[in-house]
Write a protein that holds these residues in place. Structure first.
Motif, PDB file in Angstrom:
ATOM      1  N   ASN A 292       0.795  -1.231   0.000  1.00  0.00           N
ATOM      2  CA  ASN A 292       0.000   0.000   0.000  1.00  0.00           C
ATOM      3  C   ASN A 292       0.826   1.279   0.000  1.00  0.00           C
ATOM      4  OD1 ASN A 292      -2.358  -1.424  -0.060  1.00  0.00           O
ATOM      5  ND2 ASN A 292      -2.479  -1.578   2.181  1.00  0.00           N
ATOM      6  N   GLY A 293       2.148   1.146   0.078  1.00  0.00           N
ATOM      7  CA  GLY A 293       3.006   2.322   0.028  1.00  0.00           C
ATOM      8  C   GLY A 293       3.375   2.644  -1.417  1.00  0.00           C
ATOM      9  N   ASN A 294       4.389   3.448  -1.582  1.00  0.00           N
ATOM     10  CA  ASN A 294       4.789   3.812  -2.946  1.00  0.00           C
ATOM     11  C   ASN A 294       5.432   2.662  -3.697  1.00  0.00           C
ATOM     12  OD1 ASN A 294       3.702   6.327  -2.776  1.00  0.00           O
ATOM     13  ND2 ASN A 294       5.601   7.292  -2.063  1.00  0.00           N
ATOM     14  N   ASN A 295       6.011   1.713  -2.953  1.00  0.00           N
ATOM     15  CA  ASN A 295       6.527   0.525  -3.628  1.00  0.00           C
ATOM     16  C   ASN A 295       5.373  -0.215  -4.301  1.00  0.00           C
ATOM     17  OD1 ASN A 295       7.799  -2.590  -3.281  1.00  0.00           O
ATOM     18  ND2 ASN A 295       9.243  -0.989  -3.847  1.00  0.00           N
ATOM     19  N   GLY A 296       4.252  -0.309  -3.613  1.00  0.00           N
ATOM     20  CA  GLY A 296       3.052  -0.900  -4.210  1.00  0.00           C
ATOM     21  C   GLY A 296       2.574  -0.075  -5.394  1.00  0.00           C
ATOM     22  N   GLY A 297       2.681   1.260  -5.260  1.00  0.00           N
ATOM     23  CA  GLY A 297       2.312   2.146  -6.375  1.00  0.00           C
ATOM     24  C   GLY A 297       3.142   1.823  -7.609  1.00  0.00           C
ATOM     25  N   ASP A 298       4.448   1.629  -7.405  1.00  0.00           N
ATOM     26  CA  ASP A 298       5.314   1.210  -8.520  1.00  0.00           C
ATOM     27  C   ASP A 298       4.777  -0.088  -9.107  1.00  0.00           C
ATOM     28  OD1 ASP A 298       7.110   3.294  -7.980  1.00  0.00           O
ATOM     29  OD2 ASP A 298       8.389   2.043  -6.718  1.00  0.00           O
ATOM     30  N   GLY A 299       4.392  -1.001  -8.214  1.00  0.00           N
ATOM     31  CA  GLY A 299       3.912  -2.308  -8.656  1.00  0.00           C
ATOM     32  C   GLY A 299       2.689  -2.194  -9.563  1.00  0.00           C
ATOM     33  N   TYR A 300       1.709  -1.373  -9.164  1.00  0.00           N
ATOM     34  CA  TYR A 300       0.507  -1.197 -10.012  1.00  0.00           C
ATOM     35  C   TYR A 300       0.875  -0.551 -11.349  1.00  0.00           C
ATOM     36  CZ  TYR A 300      -2.461  -2.369  -6.006  1.00  0.00           C
ATOM     37  OH  TYR A 300      -3.065  -3.025  -4.973  1.00  0.00           O
ATOM     38  N   ALA A 301       1.806   0.408 -11.316  1.00  0.00           N
ATOM     39  CA  ALA A 301       2.213   1.067 -12.563  1.00  0.00           C
ATOM     40  C   ALA A 301       2.940   0.079 -13.474  1.00  0.00           C
ATOM     41  CB  ALA A 301       3.099   2.272 -12.252  1.00  0.00           C
ATOM     42  N   ILE A 302       3.819  -0.730 -12.864  1.00  0.00           N
ATOM     43  CA  ILE A 302       4.560  -1.738 -13.644  1.00  0.00           C
ATOM     44  C   ILE A 302       3.581  -2.746 -14.251  1.00  0.00           C
ATOM     45  CG2 ILE A 302       6.155  -3.699 -13.391  1.00  0.00           C
ATOM     46  CD1 ILE A 302       7.684  -1.883 -11.303  1.00  0.00           C
ATOM     47  N   ALA A 303       2.556  -3.127 -13.477  1.00  0.00           N
ATOM     48  CA  ALA A 303       1.535  -4.065 -13.981  1.00  0.00           C
ATOM     49  C   ALA A 303       0.899  -3.495 -15.254  1.00  0.00           C
ATOM     50  CB  ALA A 303       0.469  -4.295 -12.916  1.00  0.00           C
ATOM     51  N   ARG A 304       0.537  -2.223 -15.185  1.00  0.00           N
ATOM     52  CA  ARG A 304      -0.110  -1.570 -16.330  1.00  0.00           C
ATOM     53  C   ARG A 304       0.837  -1.512 -17.535  1.00  0.00           C
ATOM     54  NH1 ARG A 304       0.539   3.704 -16.635  1.00  0.00           N
ATOM     55  NH2 ARG A 304       0.474   3.970 -14.369  1.00  0.00           N
ATOM     56  N   LEU A 305       2.092  -1.130 -17.284  1.00  0.00           N
ATOM     57  CA  LEU A 305       3.034  -0.965 -18.387  1.00  0.00           C
ATOM     58  C   LEU A 305       3.395  -2.305 -19.033  1.00  0.00           C
ATOM     59  CD1 LEU A 305       5.351   1.749 -16.764  1.00  0.00           C
ATOM     60  CD2 LEU A 305       3.556   2.098 -18.484  1.00  0.00           C
ATOM     61  N   LEU A 306       3.492  -3.348 -18.209  1.00  0.00           N
ATOM     62  CA  LEU A 306       3.780  -4.674 -18.768  1.00  0.00           C
ATOM     63  C   LEU A 306       2.592  -5.178 -19.574  1.00  0.00           C
ATOM     64  CD1 LEU A 306       5.623  -6.475 -15.822  1.00  0.00           C
ATOM     65  CD2 LEU A 306       6.582  -5.953 -18.072  1.00  0.00           C
ATOM     66  N   ASN A 307       1.409  -4.932 -19.034  1.00  0.00           N
ATOM     67  CA  ASN A 307       0.186  -5.356 -19.707  1.00  0.00           C
ATOM     68  C   ASN A 307       0.061  -4.665 -21.078  1.00  0.00           C
ATOM     69  OD1 ASN A 307      -2.998  -4.563 -19.973  1.00  0.00           O
ATOM     70  ND2 ASN A 307      -2.677  -6.689 -19.321  1.00  0.00           N
ATOM     71  N   ARG A 308       0.426  -3.390 -21.081  1.00  0.00           N
ATOM     72  CA  ARG A 308       0.386  -2.626 -22.329  1.00  0.00           C
ATOM     73  C   ARG A 308       1.377  -3.193 -23.353  1.00  0.00           C
ATOM     74  NH1 ARG A 308       1.893   3.463 -21.521  1.00  0.00           N
ATOM     75  NH2 ARG A 308      -0.042   3.710 -20.378  1.00  0.00           N
ATOM     76  N   ARG A 309       2.447  -3.801 -22.860  1.00  0.00           N
ATOM     77  CA  ARG A 309       3.445  -4.395 -23.766  1.00  0.00           C
ATOM     78  C   ARG A 309       3.097  -5.853 -24.099  1.00  0.00           C
ATOM     79  NH1 ARG A 309       8.503  -1.173 -22.357  1.00  0.00           N
ATOM     80  NH2 ARG A 309       9.754  -2.713 -23.470  1.00  0.00           N
ATOM     81  N   GLY A 310       1.905  -6.260 -23.743  1.00  0.00           N
ATOM     82  CA  GLY A 310       1.429  -7.581 -24.171  1.00  0.00           C
ATOM     83  C   GLY A 310       1.731  -8.717 -23.205  1.00  0.00           C
ATOM     84  N   VAL A 311       2.235  -8.391 -22.020  1.00  0.00           N
ATOM     85  CA  VAL A 311       2.542  -9.455 -21.047  1.00  0.00           C
ATOM     86  C   VAL A 311       1.272  -9.765 -20.241  1.00  0.00           C
ATOM     87  CG1 VAL A 311       3.939 -10.040 -19.012  1.00  0.00           C
ATOM     88  CG2 VAL A 311       4.938  -8.632 -20.844  1.00  0.00           C
ATOM     89  N   PRO A 312       0.897 -11.040 -20.121  1.00  0.00           N
ATOM     90  CA  PRO A 312      -0.250 -11.368 -19.256  1.00  0.00           C
ATOM     91  C   PRO A 312       0.098 -11.045 -17.795  1.00  0.00           C
ATOM     92  CG  PRO A 312       0.348 -13.238 -20.672  1.00  0.00           C
ATOM     93  CD  PRO A 312       1.452 -12.228 -20.792  1.00  0.00           C
ATOM     94  N   VAL A 313      -0.769 -10.252 -17.146  1.00  0.00           N
ATOM     95  CA  VAL A 313      -0.470  -9.791 -15.788  1.00  0.00           C
ATOM     96  C   VAL A 313      -1.610 -10.132 -14.836  1.00  0.00           C
ATOM     97  CG1 VAL A 313       0.037  -7.756 -14.357  1.00  0.00           C
ATOM     98  CG2 VAL A 313       0.845  -7.820 -16.719  1.00  0.00           C
ATOM     99  N   ARG A 314      -1.267 -10.668 -13.656  1.00  0.00           N
ATOM    100  CA  ARG A 314      -2.233 -10.785 -12.568  1.00  0.00           C
ATOM    101  C   ARG A 314      -1.733  -9.935 -11.423  1.00  0.00           C
ATOM    102  NH1 ARG A 314      -3.643 -16.109 -10.355  1.00  0.00           N
ATOM    103  NH2 ARG A 314      -1.466 -16.791 -10.501  1.00  0.00           N
TER     104      ARG A 314
END
Ligand SMILES: NC(=O)C1=CN([C@@H]2O[C@H](COP(=O)(O)OP(=O)(O)OC[C@H]3O[C@@H](n4cnc5c(N)ncnc54)[C@H](O)[C@@H]3O)[C@@H](O)[C@H]2O)[C@H](O)CC1
Ligand SMILES: [K+]
Length: 504
Positions: free
Chosen positions: A59-81
């Motif tokens: 729930n901190g900013n490290n988690g914020g990085d995690g949600y952003a990374i999830a989005r960016l990987l997903n945008r690059r076609g990687v299946p993300v959970r």
């Protein structure tokens, strides 16, 4: 200009972050986006075949990085959970913003118990639970989830720092509740904990990602911790003088070897003559002359009166530096020889191996140490000098205290060899590889340092340069022959190649 590679305490990072946000200027959310983008790019460069990723976000900013990374990987076609941990505190504002952005692309599953974390074969886990804001050991559900992650066979890659690992002191931490990552991509600065061998099982391989934090605040924030890279060394290595003669390149004396143990003298001498020394004298036992003359013809033998060991340097020539210790043994004559040397020679003195063991046994000799002394112990030798430590972090503290107390420079040899200065700074070395952990590699370093000291470089520069170049020579060997086949003689042979890479 030398770029000081600084290592900060994690408690200092928020201030650097804040200054960047105010002065770049950039919003904190955009800075997070930039960090996540750089992280994602690097991840996809190293992990080229990704079947899918599972992001576990706190729930901190490290988690914020995690949600952003999830989005960016997903945008690059990687299946993300994406998973979050149930019942924990409110999300930080930037974490909340990225959580919402992610929800426009996918869902967030809640982990109510550790067993809810079911990983598919080949999925890579991205650990974004806690970052540099961790301020106490992990407990409760997060701890159980970390244990579950560590028990799985899936590969784990950490965002900034493995969750649960404190940036500096982990003495009171629970090793079971720290994520064991295969890789850690960290933002802007390595953390001190990454430099300690005991944390390798958590950090795995690590890389620093430059996310463009403000150079002014980086320059201004104080620290006693630094790390040495190829760029550092290139910036401080003086050019070879154009009109050099053997006198300008300095005269050094290597006191090494005993009867039946001449290898250390040979390795040290070989390394010195390949590291720019003008004239090398080798003080060896009487019976060792032929060994040195046949193996290192460039060196001038200076035989001891004793046929078998070091007992005294009869003639102290106008040396620029002296190195003493490799394989000299610890017999009474040798103890006397070392004591006399320390009393009569007050110039740059590199003390290695048996010289250190002698000092550890005859503690009155500690009082003869002076500001020109460089001690180059490995872990065991340092423990003989300064006592045992419960862990690497405590040893690092002892190292710094010892260097300060005796006003000496020390190189503690290890995976990231560290230089301690009398004013309590620490410089971690970034070259080298495990293939170098072989007998004789230390003797080679002694020779390298002797050559640089004879060249009259200041102590800190010569140590940063010498330790790095020695590691680089080891890397050159490993590149060509592999790590297993790397031996001390090869490191000495390859010193020339290392210097060529470092010279402008
Ligand atoms: N370096 C930078 O400039 C950037 C860093 N980024 C990322 O931000 C994190 C640091 O974020 P922060 O919010 O300060 O901390 P965490 O994410 O680690 O969150 C900690 C969070 O949890 C609480 N907490 C601390 N310890 C525990 C514990 N043992 N159990 C439960 N909860 C705990 C604490 O109070 C916080 O609220 C950094 O690592 C980077 O990933 C930016 O994204 C980019 C710029
Ligand atoms: K993390």
């Amino acid at each position: 200009m030398e770029k000081l590679n600084k290592v900060f305490r994690t408690a200092q990072l928020a201030a650097i972050d804040k200054y960047t946000i105010e002065h770049e200027p950039v919003s904190s959310l955009d800075l997070m986006e930039r960090a996540a983008g750089i992280w994602t790019d690097r991840f996809l460069k190293i992990f080229t075949e990704v079947a899918g990723v599972v992001v576990i976000a706190g729930n901190g900013n490290n988690g914020g990085d995690g949600y952003a990374i999830a989005r960016l990987l997903n945008r690059r076609g990687v299946p993300v959970r994406v998973f979050r941990i149930a019942g924990t505190q409110d999300r930080s504002p930037d974490c909340e913003a990225n959580y919402r952005r992610w929800l426009t692309r996918g869902k967030v599953e809640e982990l109510k118990q550790a067993d809810d974390l079911v990983l598919q074969k080949g999925e890579i886990v991205i650990d974004a639970i806690f970052g540099s804001g961790l301020n106490r050991p992990v407990t409760g559900l997060a701890a159980r989830i970390i244990k579950q992650m560590n028990a799985s066979v899936n590969r784990v890659v950490a965002v900034d720092i493995p969750s649960g690992l404190a940036g500096e002191d982990n003495t009171w931490n629970d090793p079971e509740t720290i994520v064991c990552a295969e890789y850690t991509f960290t933002f802007q600065f390595p953390k001190l904990a990454f430099m300690l061998a005991e944390n390798e099982k958590y950090v795995g391989r690590w890389e620093v990602l430059d996310i463009g934090l403000h150079p002014e605040i980086i320059a201004r924030q104080p620290t006693d911790w630094f790390y040495t890279t190829e760029d550092t060394v290139k910036a401080i290595l003086p050019p070879s003088p154009v009109f050099a003669h053997k006198g300008t390149n300095g005269k050094g004396l290597l006191i090494a070897g005993s009867y039946g143990m001449m290898g250390a003298a040979v390795l040290g001498a070989k390394a010195a003559v390949r590291s720019g020394i003008g004239l090398l004298y080798c003080h060896i036992p009487g019976k060792g002359i032929e060994v040195i003359q046949t193996t290192v013809p460039e060196a001038i033998p200076d035989p001891d009166e004793s046929a078998e060991r070091f007992s005294a340097v009869c003639k102290l020539r106008d040396y620029d530096a002296i190195a003493v210790g490799p394989a000299i043994g610890q017999g009474p004559e040798t103890v006397g020889g070392l004591e006399k040397l320390l009393r009569t020679w007050r110039g740059t003195t590199i003390l290695d191996a048996d010289a250190l063991n002698i000092i550890a046994e005859h503690r009155e000799l500690l009082d003869l140490l002076h500001e020109g002394c460089i001690l180059t112990p490995h872990m065991k030798e340092f423990e003989r000098l300064a006592g045992k430590s419960v862990n690497d972090f405590e040893r690092l503290n002892k190292l710094s205290i010892f260097a300060n107390q005796y006003r000496v420079h020390i190189v503690l040899k290890g995976a990231h060899s560290v230089i301690a200065t009398p004013d309590r700074r620490l410089f971690f070395n970034m070259s080298g590889n495990p293939g170098m952990a072989k007998g004789g590699a230390g003797d080679v370093l002694t020779g390298v340092l002797l050559a640089l000291a004879a060249n009259k470089l200041n102590l800190l520069d010569l140590l940063r340069i010498g330790v790095f170049a020695h590691g680089l020579a080891g890397d050159c060997v490993a590149e060509k022959e592999g790590r297993r086949g790397c031996c001390a003689g090869m490191i000495a042979e390859r010193m020339g190649e290392a210097w060529k890479r470092l010279e402008k």
